[in-house]
Design an enzyme around this catalytic site. Structure first.
Site, PDB file in Angstrom:
ATOM      1  N   ASP A 105      19.405  14.434 -30.610  1.00  0.00           N
ATOM      2  CA  ASP A 105      19.374  12.972 -30.676  1.00  0.00           C
ATOM      3  C   ASP A 105      20.693  12.409 -31.209  1.00  0.00           C
ATOM      4  O   ASP A 105      21.263  12.943 -32.157  1.00  0.00           O
ATOM      5  CB  ASP A 105      18.216  12.556 -31.594  1.00  0.00           C
ATOM      6  CG  ASP A 105      18.000  11.063 -31.650  1.00  0.00           C
ATOM      7  OD1 ASP A 105      18.127  10.409 -30.598  1.00  0.00           O
ATOM      8  OD2 ASP A 105      17.690  10.554 -32.743  1.00  0.00           O
ATOM      9  N   ASP A 121      25.598   9.871 -27.179  1.00  0.00           N
ATOM     10  CA  ASP A 121      25.694   8.481 -27.603  1.00  0.00           C
ATOM     11  C   ASP A 121      27.142   8.012 -27.520  1.00  0.00           C
ATOM     12  O   ASP A 121      27.926   8.199 -28.448  1.00  0.00           O
ATOM     13  CB  ASP A 121      25.160   8.346 -29.037  1.00  0.00           C
ATOM     14  CG  ASP A 121      25.147   6.911 -29.535  1.00  0.00           C
ATOM     15  OD1 ASP A 121      25.614   6.025 -28.791  1.00  0.00           O
ATOM     16  OD2 ASP A 121      24.681   6.679 -30.658  1.00  0.00           O
ATOM     17  N   GLU A 133      22.645   5.746 -23.829  1.00  0.00           N
ATOM     18  CA  GLU A 133      22.154   4.429 -24.205  1.00  0.00           C
ATOM     19  C   GLU A 133      23.130   3.354 -23.764  1.00  0.00           C
ATOM     20  O   GLU A 133      24.332   3.570 -23.670  1.00  0.00           O
ATOM     21  CB  GLU A 133      21.876   4.332 -25.695  1.00  0.00           C
ATOM     22  CG  GLU A 133      23.084   4.235 -26.596  1.00  0.00           C
ATOM     23  CD  GLU A 133      22.686   3.934 -28.043  1.00  0.00           C
ATOM     24  OE1 GLU A 133      23.484   3.308 -28.741  1.00  0.00           O
ATOM     25  OE2 GLU A 133      21.583   4.334 -28.468  1.00  0.00           O
ATOM     26  N   VAL A 168      10.726   7.984 -32.943  1.00  0.00           N
ATOM     27  CA  VAL A 168      10.278   7.592 -34.281  1.00  0.00           C
ATOM     28  C   VAL A 168      10.890   8.533 -35.305  1.00  0.00           C
ATOM     29  O   VAL A 168      10.793   9.755 -35.164  1.00  0.00           O
ATOM     30  CB  VAL A 168       8.739   7.626 -34.402  1.00  0.00           C
ATOM     31  CG1 VAL A 168       8.314   7.234 -35.820  1.00  0.00           C
ATOM     32  CG2 VAL A 168       8.080   6.702 -33.386  1.00  0.00           C
TER      33      VAL A 168
END
Length: 281
Positions: A83, A105, A135, A228
């Site tokens: 992530d 990212d 993103e 989350v």
């Protein structure tokens, strides 16, 4: 079971119009708790390890290999995902370790550089059967794709996916990272437009700041991968604080970390139900 490919979890969820939980792992207790929660409700889940967590452990390998081992031993489908990696080298390392998806990212890069770098990352990962999430929020990412007020433009999203070949797209629709309150208001209409604009599953970051009703509306509108982290960390920390307050002389970490792990497992299971995961059976 063997390790599950992220593709198999996310694309089935998208096809069925439900959400799938992608929960961040800080330490091994998070991984075992999240998987226990998923097993309790019989649903798939994605374990995520961020670049910041890799730095916390000194490198990606210790926590990454632990998460992969937990995933392989699970009784439900579990994938392992990198992530928010800004480092291309870290992305490559995750692919070498056996992660089945990564998030590169590049939101802070100028748009053209973001496109070019993400395209290169995607080519490298696809050659190794690893999927790529990217993103897109504000062009150039001056304030980050998930800063308050930032919104992803559907036309730019369509162009970005076509230009980079990414497999999932995180979009800015009103959520923010690290929120301690669940009062973010999502632009559900924009989610629906984005769902039609791009051919790949949408990802919601900053989901800790969205209440249950908002999460249900988001998945119904077209969000698939629901990230989350902070919300589960709050449950973990609250359980430890309560246990140490009640037993201030305790010394064995297992006596307070164990209840924290149970709290995360229970909340992970509850969230998976909220996301509508029953449709994945």
């Amino acid at each position: 079971m063997t390790l599950t490919f992220t593709h198999d979890i996310v694309h089935i969820a998208r096809k069925k119009g439900v959400g799938v939980g992608a929960f961040n792992v800080i330490q091994i207790e998070h991984a075992t708790a999240i998987v226990a929660g998923a097993e309790a409700v019989g649903l798939p889940v994605i374990l995520q390890i961020s670049e910041n967590t890799a730095k916390y452990h000194g490198s990606l390998e210790p926590i990454g290999m632990a998460a992969l081992a937990v995933a392989r031993a699970a009784e439900v489908p579990v994938a392992v995902h990198l992530d928010h990696a800004e480092s291309v080298q870290l992305v490559r390392h995750a692919a070498e370790l056996g992660f089945t998806s990564v998030m590169f990212d590049g939101a802070k890069l100028p748009y053209e550089e973001n496109v070019a770098t993400t395209r290169d990352v995607t080519a490298y990962c696809h050659a190794r059967d690893v999927l790529v999430e990217a993103e897109l929020g504000e062009i150039g990412g001056k304030n980050g794709a998930h800063a308050p007020g930032v919104r992803t433009d559907p036309d730019e999203a369509r162009e970005f996916v076509a230009a980079t070949g990414v497999d999932f797209l995180a979009v800015a629709v009103g959520s923010s990272h690290a929120m301690l309150t669940r009062d973010a208001v999502l632009d559900v209409d924009l989610i629906s437009v984005l769902r039609e604009a791009v051919s790949v599953p949408l990802v919601l970051h900053g989901s800790s700041g969205v209440d249950d009703v908002g999460l249900v509306r988001a998945t119904r509108a077209g969000m698939t991968k629901i990230n989350v982290s902070t919300h589960l960390n709050k449950a973990f920390t609250r359980a430890i604080r309560d246990r140490l307050t009640a037993n201030p002389r305790v010394a064995d970490p297992r006596t307070y970390v164990g209840p924290a792990r149970d709290a995360v497992a229970a909340e992970a299971a509850r969230l998976l139900r909220v996301f509508g995961g029953a449709g994945l059976h």
